[in-house]
Every structure is written in structure tokens, then in C-alpha cells.
Write a protein that holds these residues in place. Structure first.
Motif, PDB file in Angstrom:
ATOM      1  N   LYS A 167      10.909   0.566  -4.880  1.00  0.00           N
ATOM      2  CA  LYS A 167      11.653  -0.271  -3.938  1.00  0.00           C
ATOM      3  C   LYS A 167      11.601   0.331  -2.536  1.00  0.00           C
ATOM      4  O   LYS A 167      11.392  -0.376  -1.550  1.00  0.00           O
ATOM      5  N   LEU A 168      11.748   1.628  -2.454  1.00  0.00           N
ATOM      6  CA  LEU A 168      11.679   2.325  -1.166  1.00  0.00           C
ATOM      7  C   LEU A 168      10.285   2.182  -0.554  1.00  0.00           C
ATOM      8  O   LEU A 168      10.144   1.931   0.639  1.00  0.00           O
ATOM      9  N   GLU A 169       9.254   2.306  -1.398  1.00  0.00           N
ATOM     10  CA  GLU A 169       7.882   2.130  -0.913  1.00  0.00           C
ATOM     11  C   GLU A 169       7.677   0.730  -0.350  1.00  0.00           C
ATOM     12  O   GLU A 169       7.070   0.552   0.713  1.00  0.00           O
ATOM     13  N   LEU A 170       8.169  -0.286  -1.067  1.00  0.00           N
ATOM     14  CA  LEU A 170       8.051  -1.673  -0.602  1.00  0.00           C
ATOM     15  C   LEU A 170       8.768  -1.864   0.722  1.00  0.00           C
ATOM     16  O   LEU A 170       8.244  -2.511   1.637  1.00  0.00           O
ATOM     17  N   ASN A 171       9.953  -1.311   0.836  1.00  0.00           N
ATOM     18  CA  ASN A 171      10.712  -1.424   2.075  1.00  0.00           C
ATOM     19  C   ASN A 171       9.983  -0.739   3.238  1.00  0.00           C
ATOM     20  O   ASN A 171       9.934  -1.267   4.346  1.00  0.00           O
ATOM     21  N   ASN A 172       9.409   0.430   2.950  1.00  0.00           N
ATOM     22  CA  ASN A 172       8.657   1.155   3.978  1.00  0.00           C
ATOM     23  C   ASN A 172       7.417   0.361   4.413  1.00  0.00           C
ATOM     24  O   ASN A 172       7.079   0.324   5.588  1.00  0.00           O
ATOM     25  N   GLN A 173       6.755  -0.284   3.439  1.00  0.00           N
ATOM     26  CA  GLN A 173       5.582  -1.104   3.760  1.00  0.00           C
ATOM     27  C   GLN A 173       5.967  -2.299   4.639  1.00  0.00           C
ATOM     28  O   GLN A 173       5.249  -2.653   5.557  1.00  0.00           O
ATOM     29  N   ARG A 174       7.106  -2.899   4.346  1.00  0.00           N
ATOM     30  CA  ARG A 174       7.578  -4.054   5.144  1.00  0.00           C
ATOM     31  C   ARG A 174       7.904  -3.618   6.567  1.00  0.00           C
ATOM     32  O   ARG A 174       7.617  -4.330   7.516  1.00  0.00           O
ATOM     33  N   VAL A 175       8.490  -2.446   6.705  1.00  0.00           N
ATOM     34  CA  VAL A 175       8.848  -1.937   8.029  1.00  0.00           C
ATOM     35  C   VAL A 175       7.581  -1.640   8.837  1.00  0.00           C
ATOM     36  O   VAL A 175       7.516  -1.903  10.036  1.00  0.00           O
ATOM     37  N   GLU A 176       6.539  -1.114   8.171  1.00  0.00           N
ATOM     38  CA  GLU A 176       5.299  -0.773   8.851  1.00  0.00           C
ATOM     39  C   GLU A 176       4.556  -2.004   9.353  1.00  0.00           C
ATOM     40  O   GLU A 176       3.793  -1.937  10.300  1.00  0.00           O
ATOM     41  N   ARG A 177       4.751  -3.145   8.709  1.00  0.00           N
ATOM     42  CA  ARG A 177       4.037  -4.373   9.087  1.00  0.00           C
ATOM     43  C   ARG A 177       4.609  -4.921  10.310  1.00  0.00           C
ATOM     44  O   ARG A 177       4.821  -5.143  11.254  1.00  0.00           O
TER      45      ARG A 177
END
Length: 177
Positions: free
Chosen positions: A167-177
């Protein structure tokens, strides 16, 4: 669990309401009872609430009328029941939350907060202080280490940590986009 006189009075009122509602269900004609698919479930639910309120009231009344010339023994199956032990001991001693707070040099709101959260917000030292103030003593203890349960919990915890990591990885990926 009823923790004070106000909750006791509220629970008595809820009991009366349940009794009234149950009487209303029972007064319905037989056709409704037979043909309404929800009738039985609703009646059983109301009866369950009624039984729970009666049990809580009976326990509170037993606690406030204990013979205080004798020790009061509270049997538990788990240390997780410690919060209820402390609350029962306070009630059995006919001690209000304010009186317990005064003994400990705390605000009444702090004891209320402890009890409302089943002592989850209290530190171990604070719990020990409260057991001392209430003269609650552990007489016999037996702790069991269940290794099979430990393995189950270990796997569950590992799965939880992995879900949180993803979940943290997904959130980090969304922030990077």
C-alpha cells in the motif's frame, strides 16, 4: 459493562424500551408472525439485547452490594481482562471515578478516559498505580506460551506488514506521478 451510576440508569431505561418493543412484537397477530420473514430475526435480536441488558444490570447490582467485609475474588482467563478487573474492583469498593482519581492525584476525566478505552491509553506504571490504589493483588498466575498460536500470529503479522508495504509503495508511486 456498566461502569457507573449514570450508565446503570441508562441501561435500565434501555431495558424498559426493549421490554416494551418485545411486547409489541409478541402482540402482533399470528399471521404476521408466520408470514413476515423478518419477524423472528427481529424478535430474537431484541431478546438478545434484553438478555444482555439484564445481565449487565445484575452484574452491576451484584458489585455494588457486595459484602465488603470479605475479599472479592475476580477470576479471569487472560491478562487481557485486566481492565475489567480494575473497573469491577472500583465499583465493588463503591468508589467513583472521581474518588479513584483523587487517590491518585489525577483528574476525574483521566480515569474516565482509562475506563472508556479499557485502559488502552494507560501506561503499565499507571495501571500498577491503579491496582495499588484499589488494593488489587494477583494471587495465583499461570501464563501459557502457545507456540502454535504464536506461529499463526507470526504469519498473520507478516501478511499485514506485506499488505502495508504494498500500500505504501502504491501511494509513493501515485505521488511520483
Amino acid at each position: 459493562m456498566i461502569r457507573n451510576e449514570n450508565q446503570y440508569e441508562c441501561t435500565q431505561e434501555l431495558l424498559k424500551r426493549c421490554e416494551y418493543t418485545l411486547a409489541q412484537y409478541d402482540a402482533q397477530d399470528e399471521e404476521v408472525k408466520q408470514n413476515d420473514p423478518w419477524w423472528s430475526a427481529m424478535r430474537e435480536s431484541m431478546q438478545s439485547h434484553l438478555d444482555a441488558f439484564k445481565a449487565e444490570i445484575a452484574e452491576y447490582e451484584r458489585l455494588v452490594t457486595l459484602d465488603r467485609t470479605k475479599d472479592f475474588r475476580i477470576e479471569v482467563d487472560s491478562i487481557l481482562e485486566m481492565p475489567r478487573v480494575l473497573i469491577k474492583a472500583r465499583i465493588a469498593a463503591q468508589m467513583s471515578q472521581k474518588e479513584l482519581a483523587d487517590r491518585l492525584g489525577l483528574e476525574e476525566s483521566r480515569i474516565k478516559q482509562y475506563e472508556d478505552s479499557d485502559y488502552q491509553c494507560a501506561s503499565w506504571v499507571e495501571i500498577i498505580d491503579i491496582t495499588e490504589a484499589l488494593a488489587v493483588e494477583l494471587k495465583i498466575a499461570s501464563f501459557v506460551v502457545d507456540f502454535q498460536e504464536m506461529e499463526i500470529r507470526k504469519k498473520s503479522l507478516a501478511e499485514l506488514v506485506e499488505r502495508q508495504r504494498k500500500k505504501l509503495e502504491l501511494n509513493n508511486q501515485r505521488v511520483e506521478r
